[in-house]
Enzyme design. Structure first.
Site, PDB file in Angstrom:
ATOM      1  CB  THR A 229      44.521  30.443  46.942  1.00  0.00           C
ATOM      2  OG1 THR A 229      44.342  31.010  48.243  1.00  0.00           O
ATOM      3  CG2 THR A 229      45.923  29.870  46.836  1.00  0.00           C
ATOM      4  N   GLY A 230      42.526  33.208  46.292  1.00  0.00           N
ATOM      5  CA  GLY A 230      41.130  33.674  46.297  1.00  0.00           C
ATOM      6  C   GLY A 230      40.667  34.018  44.893  1.00  0.00           C
ATOM      7  CE  LYS A 231      34.336  35.203  41.280  1.00  0.00           C
ATOM      8  NZ  LYS A 231      33.183  36.059  41.545  1.00  0.00           N
ATOM      9  CD  GLN A 232      37.719  40.512  43.255  1.00  0.00           C
ATOM     10  OE1 GLN A 232      38.433  41.410  42.827  1.00  0.00           O
ATOM     11  NE2 GLN A 232      36.527  40.244  42.753  1.00  0.00           N
TER      12      GLN A 232
ATOM     13  CE  LYS B 127      43.162  27.412  50.400  1.00  0.00           C
ATOM     14  NZ  LYS B 127      42.097  27.863  49.521  1.00  0.00           N
TER      15      LYS B 127
ATOM     16  CB  ILE C  82      43.625  45.881  45.392  1.00  0.00           C
ATOM     17  CG1 ILE C  82      44.964  45.764  44.652  1.00  0.00           C
ATOM     18  CG2 ILE C  82      42.470  46.142  44.433  1.00  0.00           C
ATOM     19  CD1 ILE C  82      45.429  47.024  43.973  1.00  0.00           C
ATOM     20  CB  THR C  83      41.447  45.159  50.410  1.00  0.00           C
ATOM     21  OG1 THR C  83      42.299  44.063  50.118  1.00  0.00           O
ATOM     22  CG2 THR C  83      40.202  44.686  51.128  1.00  0.00           C
ATOM     23  CD  GLU C  84      35.156  49.620  47.327  1.00  0.00           C
ATOM     24  OE1 GLU C  84      35.323  48.925  46.305  1.00  0.00           O
ATOM     25  OE2 GLU C  84      34.249  50.448  47.466  1.00  0.00           O
TER      26      GLU C  84
ATOM     27  CD  GLU D  88      37.602  60.813  44.958  1.00  0.00           C
ATOM     28  OE1 GLU D  88      37.528  60.638  46.185  1.00  0.00           O
ATOM     29  OE2 GLU D  88      37.628  59.890  44.143  1.00  0.00           O
TER      30      GLU D  88
ATOM     31  CG  HIS E 273      36.015  57.071  46.616  1.00  0.00           C
ATOM     32  ND1 HIS E 273      37.201  57.527  46.154  1.00  0.00           N
ATOM     33  CD2 HIS E 273      35.846  55.860  46.087  1.00  0.00           C
ATOM     34  CE1 HIS E 273      37.735  56.629  45.344  1.00  0.00           C
ATOM     35  NE2 HIS E 273      36.908  55.608  45.291  1.00  0.00           N
TER      36      HIS E 273
END
Lengths: 410, 307
Positions: free
Chosen positions: B17-20, B43, B105-107, B222, B260
């Site tokens: 329900t969040g924007k992202q 919700k 996914i969260t950063e 990396e 990063h």
């Protein structure tokens, strides 16, 4: 410093020691000073025959560093941490330190301006140890490292006599266990009152590390006094920036004079910028791709002027800010924009690039490589503009073009 | 086939329900991902409209998995709550199904939250965590497929290259490079660049090695840490399929952070040179320029008699 690998926020020794004190980790009495008068008053208050006068900067190697006059470049004093045996000594050392530049092997040649001083009581040292807590990315847990070889360069110890560096990984579900504390104490050869003092200190330090969201706590040296008490003579503390939302007090601990002004401004706009020594500015989305872009510029004979990651969802405003930050660097002779649009659409980036170049009156060559979502629209927008923008097909093409345009080798 | 995620895998969205969460859930449905609903505490009972269709929202992951028999979940929860969202999903998958894939996914999740969450997931061996701070995982299908994350779906095509990478946009670059030589992908995984994360290179290589669809592997590393070196040494012993590699950060100055969290060299460990050398020693064909990943892959495929 070993293993500082996160986006971290450093604090000064005097702040770290205040934190130690609040968490029950034994430190000596000391006073934070910003003037010579402060330092003299601190000496009078501490009532200690011997005091340490310590430069406060966010870099290690202070003791073996040198102080220079920022105007003339003259060497003023060898050693950024001095032992004072008299009031006169304190005055001399504080005068040589405050307002002057301290160069250590961690500061780089330009050194750091010293605005803060810590005047601390002396103590009777029986032995110096090393102790550090940090996050071990391979083991995915908090690692405690201790050694009997305190006061030394710990990376040398790790290299040359690894058997003298004792390590314990803490299981995050179980927390620090009694046997782990005992084993470390034994490994350091501690017994009796000293062992007890060490155990209490280590438990407090682990609790501090977790509660305060530290990235690293390093004490070098940790000393055993003549009375068998374990005392932290140094305090290198850094926090994990990601945890800032639950530590409102970090704002007060942050010393902005220690950070690059332009890097702070970039961060405020959601950009990640690091200045480098080359002459080709880069504007890229994604940290990995931004690093790869720098690598490829170098591969084709150029030198990147910066690392700049506009992130995953940059807007026109951010692109503009990114350009203005890149152009502040007088060394920049050309710019390479490299965007692989995912969520970010290439047509929006193209508009942002045009708006920025017009607003900023860009007068250095600009190469733009776009790929991904809406790439054809993006390319068409750039092609239709009257600005002098050189399109590139891929990263290699872009790097070669910008190197050529500024008269490099490729 | 692909690894871990089948084309028609049933997927939940935490933070739908969040924007992202809503934005990306919509993109996933558009791609063809079999989204079965989402979870936002408080919700439950509401619905979310994605691509003109209503999707149910539950209060907890237990309810959501009970109701949908989901195979995977993708987390778009903000950093302060993301560590717990991972643990909730892992706990629910473990208790209800004994297995599941959690993609975060969260950063910007605090490192110590991840230390706790990773240990929690490791205690539930049927549950796999991918990320955090990553683009996610995608198994392209004949028509659409399973896109679980934020990658642009349309650049992919079903095929035989498996891609694993620490960085997001470089993963897309690798995908584009395979496409430039007319090769598609079996599964692409962004494992994320945070200091403490879930699935690592070796697990991905092992899964690609045993996956029938995958015939070649592209591995993007990396600077920082030694995961790439360990993976290379492991691959030399255990992987028979051709591997092509690149490492970003050869020009990064020592001690400087590069966005990063994980990407920093400290005390000379984890340099790009060190990693390239480990790759080469393990027989991994290296591209020094990511724009050459395609041609290096083509050469490797030819050498292996696959082209």
């Amino acid at each position: 410093m070993l293993g500082a690998f996160s986006d971290t926020m450093n604090i000064h020794e005097y702040q770290g020691k205040a934190l130690f004190k609040a968490h029950g980790v034994k430190v000596l009495d000391g006073v934070h000073c910003t003037s010579v008068a402060d330092a003299l008053q601190a000496y009078d208050t501490l009532q200690s025959k011997v005091v340490a006068v310590k430069s406060q900067i966010h870099a290690g190697g202070r003791g073996k560093g040198n102080l220079y006059c920022p105007n003339t470049g003259d060497l003023l004093m060898e050693g950024g941490v001095k032992i004072a045996f008299s009031r006169e000594d304190v005055e001399t050392y504080a005068t040589n330190i405050l307002g002057h530049v301290l160069v250590t092997k961690q500061t780089g040649e330009e050194g750091k301006l010293v605005n803060h001083l810590y005047v601390e009581s002396g103590c009777d040292i029986a032995h110096e140890y090393y102790l550090a807590l940090l996050v071990d990315r391979e083991e995915k847990s908090v690692l405690i490292m201790a050694s009997t070889e305190g006061g030394m360069d710990i990376e040398e110890v790790a290299e040359e006599t690894p058997e003298l560096l004792h390590k314990v990984n803490v299981d995050p579900n179980a927390g620090l266990m009694g046997y782990q504390v005992r084993d470390l104490g034994l490994a350091l050869g501690l017994s009796g009152a000293a062992h007890k003092s060490f155990a209490k200190m280590l438990r407090s330090l682990y609790a501090l590390f977790v509660q305060e969201d530290c990235a690293m706590v390093e004490i070098n040296p940790l000393v055993r006094t003549g009375d068998d008490e374990m005392v932290a003579l140094d305090a290198k503390v850094s926090f994990d920036e990601n945890a800032e939302f639950r530590h409102k007090n970090w704002d007060d601990l942050r010393d902005l004079s220690e950070e690059e002004d332009v890097e702070i401004r970039a961060k405020e706009t959601g950009l990640s910028y690091v200045k480098l020594d080359g002459n080709i500015g880069c504007l890229v989305n994604g940290a990995g791709l931004a690093m790869a872009t720098m690598d490829v510029i170098k591969l084709y004979g150029g030198e990147p002027a910066n690392f700049l990651d506009v992130g995953g969802g940059a807007n026109e405003e951010q692109v503009k800010t990114a350009f203005s930050i890149i152009l502040e660097d007088p060394n920049v002779k050309g710019i390479l924009v490299n965007i692989f649009g995912g969520i970010m659409r290439c047509d929006i980036i193209a508009r942002g690039v045009i708006a920025a170049t017009e607003a900023l009156d860009l007068n250095v060559p600009l190469v733009v490589r776009l790929a991904g979502t809406n790439v054809d629209e993006g390319k068409a927008i750039l092609a239709a503009s009257t600005l002098n923008i050189h399109p590139a097909d891929d990263l290699a093409d872009g790097a070669q073009k910008i190197v050529q345009l500024i008269g490099g080798e490729a | 086939m692909g690894i871990w995620i089948e084309e028609n895998a049933k997927v939940l969205v935490q933070g739908i329900t969040g924007k992202q969460g809503m934005f990306h859930a919509d993109k996933m449905v558009e791609y063809g991902t079999n989204i079965v609903g989402g979870c936002t505490p408080g919700k439950g009972g509401q619905t979310v409209e994605l691509q003109g269709k209503d999707f149910p929202v539950w209060n907890s992951m237990f309810e959501a998995i009970e109701a949908t028999d989901a195979d995977a979940t993708v987390i778009y929860v903000p950093p302060p709550f993301a560590g717990e969202a991972i643990m909730e999903a892992a706990d629910a998958f473990d208790q209800i199904k004994g297995e599941g894939v959690v993609v975060c996914i969260t950063e910007g999740i605090p490192t110590l939250d991840m230390v706790k969450a990773v240990a929690f997931v490791e205690n539930r061996p049927g549950v796999r965590l991918i990320g955090p701070n990553c683009p996610g995982i995608i198994t392209p299908g004949e028509n659409g497929g399973a896109k679980i994350g934020i990658m642009p779906g349309h650049i992919h095509d079903k095929g035989r290259s498996g891609i694993v990478s620490k960085s997001g946009t470089l993963t897309y670059e690798a995908v584009a490079q395979t496409m430039s030589i007319d090769e598609g992908q079996s599964t692409c995984i962004g494992i994320g660049g945070d200091p403490v994360n879930g699935t690592g290179f070796i697990e991905c290589l092992a899964a690609f090695e045993s996956d029938e669809q995958t015939e070649a592997i592209v591995m993007i590393g990396e600077i920082g840490g030694n995961a790439e070196q360990e993976a290379a040494a492991w691959a030399a012993e255990n992987v028979t399929k051709p591997i092509v590699g690149f490492v970003a950060g050869a020009t990064a100055p020592p001690g400087k952070r590069m966005g990063h969290a994980g990407a920093i060299i400290s005390g000379g460990k984890g340099t790009a040179e060190e990693k390239f050398a480990a790759f080469e020693a393990a027989g991994i064909a290296c591209a020094r320029d990511p724009s050459e990943l395609g041609s290096v892959l083509l050469e490797s495929l030819k050498k292996a008699g696959l082209r």
